[in-house]
Design an enzyme around this catalytic site. Structure first.
Site, short mmCIF file in Angstrom:
data_model
loop_
_atom_site.label_atom_id
_atom_site.label_comp_id
_atom_site.label_asym_id
_atom_site.label_seq_id
_atom_site.Cartn_x
_atom_site.Cartn_y
_atom_site.Cartn_z
CG HIS A 74 4.25 -0.90 4.44
ND1 HIS A 74 4.49 -1.50 3.20
CD2 HIS A 74 3.47 -0.03 4.22
CE1 HIS A 74 3.80 -1.00 2.31
NE2 HIS A 74 3.09 -0.16 3.19
CG ASN A 75 1.37 -3.45 2.83
OD1 ASN A 75 0.56 -2.81 3.71
ND2 ASN A 75 1.37 -3.06 1.71
CD GLU A 104 -0.15 -0.97 6.61
OE1 GLU A 104 -0.84 -0.06 6.13
OE2 GLU A 104 0.95 -1.10 6.30
CG ASP A 106 -3.53 -3.11 4.03
OD1 ASP A 106 -3.14 -2.38 4.96
OD2 ASP A 106 -3.23 -2.76 3.11
CG HIS A 119 -1.34 -4.49 -1.19
ND1 HIS A 119 -0.42 -4.24 -2.01
CD2 HIS A 119 -1.70 -3.41 -0.66
CE1 HIS A 119 -0.10 -3.12 -2.02
NE2 HIS A 119 -1.04 -2.46 -1.31
CD GLU A 153 -4.34 0.82 3.68
OE1 GLU A 153 -4.58 0.80 2.58
OE2 GLU A 153 -3.00 1.12 4.14
#
Length: 538
Positions: A74-75, A104, A106, A119, A153
């Protein structure tokens, strides 16, 4: 070698062991082994707790992707907290080296038409998108040859989405999967069929058939707009209210589905219009992101190449209230579970509860040490650290009746006995002499969650001796992990962590075995270890 349960042992193997580990030439020539030779053998990798058959890819890798647990981050770009911490390429490199197969990214609009990774709406630093995928390209297949999924994302404008698409194509070349494989136009391919491939996971316009019809066409400048329902995440109120009781056995019945919605809590949605570059959309093949609405809706409308992302809060309620429906869902569709937004400190949830219902991508913050990452690292030791572990048959069978909350009468439990004999050069305590103890803990379905603790050996971390026996009856060993933790007893500030080791129960060797210990950050503490005897029947 009866005590080691080595069934294929013979004189030839015995001779090889003597030749390899016996240091005294005269003893070696007599085909015997001295105490020092025996000690060297017991300290070797051949006597580790982890079964070396699990140290390479031994599982059938020709099942569809939905049939595997997939190591997921995640992230991935963050190496600290979610608000202020730096974004760093090391997040991607370290995850890939550990065998992570779902990263991931973003993506946001950057200056000079260069998309950036960070983020959003926080003070985390930024990385160039092209730099991120260059690092991924370099390290993607060092630890595993099986496919890497880039979970985007995407918050970029259409023009910068086109830049992303161009960068992906230029960087990965033929490794980027931008077309359906032969014989897989209407079903998911296997990890074997996707070796050394990069898959893009993102929103997509239209169907796979429409994408194939456009193959070879220039999609630059072509943008589609669609309206999407965006869920407004609702976290638990922290009031400690009692969990509602499970609402029964669902069979995709609409009325019961509505009842489930009321019990779980109806999500709040807001509609927003999204513009997607067709150049980027057409790079999404088998991992299209689709908003999860309900099991009933997915059963009726979701396509084989569509996957869902579900926040941990909603996923946890679904595991408790509709576990069988969740399992039937994950049997057909790739499901990713991610940490809730309130985890600004990059803390993690317990991944086991979501593996219990077959969720393929349980995404954790790899930068944060602790029990969840110990479980993650332990689970994916299996199958050669390839990042893909075949799910048990009862999580793949369309006629499954398995429910992790209800142990079946005809289950085939495993009785595990562990004799904790001694410790070997345990890590030094912050104090000079540690009061050492060991905790042995089982993680699995709720009925299998248990732990036992040894007595405390005062002021001895160098060679503590316990000679204690623990017995566990494990109902579902296929999902169970075992964790050994060495601690220094602290009466005021709590126990001090010294080292741990976690692995799947079914990857344990029997007999006299050495348990290597690792630090909180997952680094080897060699020669620190535990010496145990393992025996189990089923």
């Amino acid at each position: 070698m009866r005590e080691q349960y080595t069934l294929d042992f013979n004189k030839s193997i015995a001779s090889e062991i003597i030749q390899k580990y016996e240091p005294i030439e005269e003893v070696k020539q007599a085909h015997q082994m001295s105490f020092e030779g025996f000690r060297r053998y017991m300290d070797s990798s051949e006597c580790l707790l982890f079964d070396n058959k699990c140290d390479h890819v031994y599982q059938d890798m020709t099942h569809p992707l939905t049939d595997y647990f997939i190591s997921s981050s995640h992230n991935t770009y963050l190496i600290s907290d979610q608000l202020w911490g730096p974004s760093d390429l090391w997040g991607y490199i370290s995850a890939l080296v550990k065998g992570c197969r779902c990263l991931e990214i973003d993506c946001w609009d950057g200056s000079q038409n260069e998309p950036v990774v960070y983020h959003g709406y926080t003070f985390t630093s930024k990385l160039l998108f092209k730099t991120v995928i260059q690092a991924i390209n370099k390290y993607a297949f060092l630890a595993s040859e099986y496919p890497v999924v880039l979970s985007l994302e995407n918050h970029c404008s259409p023009s910068q989405q086109e830049v992303m698409a161009d960068s992906l194509l230029a960087t990965f070349g033929d490794a980027l999967l931008s077309y359906t494989l032969d014989n897989f136009s209407d079903r998911l391919p296997s990890p074997e069929a996707l070796k050394f491939k990069i898959l893009v996971r993102n929103k997509k316009i239209g169907t796979l058939h429409e994408t194939l019809e456009r193959k070879g066409s220039d999609m630059h400048g072509k943008v589609e707009e669609f309206e999407e329902e965006e869920e407004i995440e609702q976290e638990e109120d922290g009031s400690g209210a009692k969990e509602p009781e499970p609402v029964g056995d669902f069979q995709d019945d609409l009325a019961k589905e509505e009842q489930l919605k009321r019990v779980v809590g109806i999500p709040l949605f807001r509609k927003k219009k999204i513009k997607i570059s067709m150049a980027l959309s057409d790079l999404v093949i088998y991992t299209k992101v689709e908003k999860f609405k309900s099991f009933h809706h997915s059963h009726l409308y979701q396509q084989f190449n569509e996957s869902n992302s579900i926040g941990e809060s909603q996923a946890r309620k679904l595991t408790k209230l509709a576990a069988r429906e969740f399992i039937l869902h994950t049997r057909r569709f790739i499901t990713r579970v991610y940490p809730k937004a309130l985890r600004a400190d990059s803390s993690n949830f317990n991944p086991q509860e979501f593996w219990n219902v077959g969720c393929q991508m349980v995404a954790l913050n790899f930068q944060t040490p602790g029990v969840p990452m110990d479980l993650q690292n332990g689970k994916f030791l299996d199958n050669g650290c390839s990042g893909y572990v075949l799910k048990p048959r009862f999580l793949r069978d369309k006629k499954t009746k398995f429910n992790p909350h209800k142990v079946q009468i005809d289950s085939n439990p495993l009785t595990l006995t562990i004799r904790l004999i001694s410790g070997i050069q345990l890590p030094p305590s912050y104090q000079n002499k540690a009061d050492t103890l060991v905790i042995v803990e089982i993680f699995g379905v709720p009925n299998d969650q248990m732990k036992q603790q040894s007595r405390v050996i005062k002021k001895n971390a160098f060679n503590p001796r316990w000679n204690e026996t623990f017995t566990f009856v494990i109902q579902v060993p296929e999902l169970a992990l075992i964790r050994f933790v060495a601690e220094n007893q602290g009466l005021i500030a709590g126990n001090e962590f010294l080292g741990q080791y976690t692995l799947p129960v079914l990857c344990m060797n029997r007999g006299y075995r050495r348990v290597p210990l690792f630090s909180k950050m997952g680094e080897s503490l060699e020669p620190a270890s535990l010496f145990i005897y393992v025996w189990y029947i089923r």
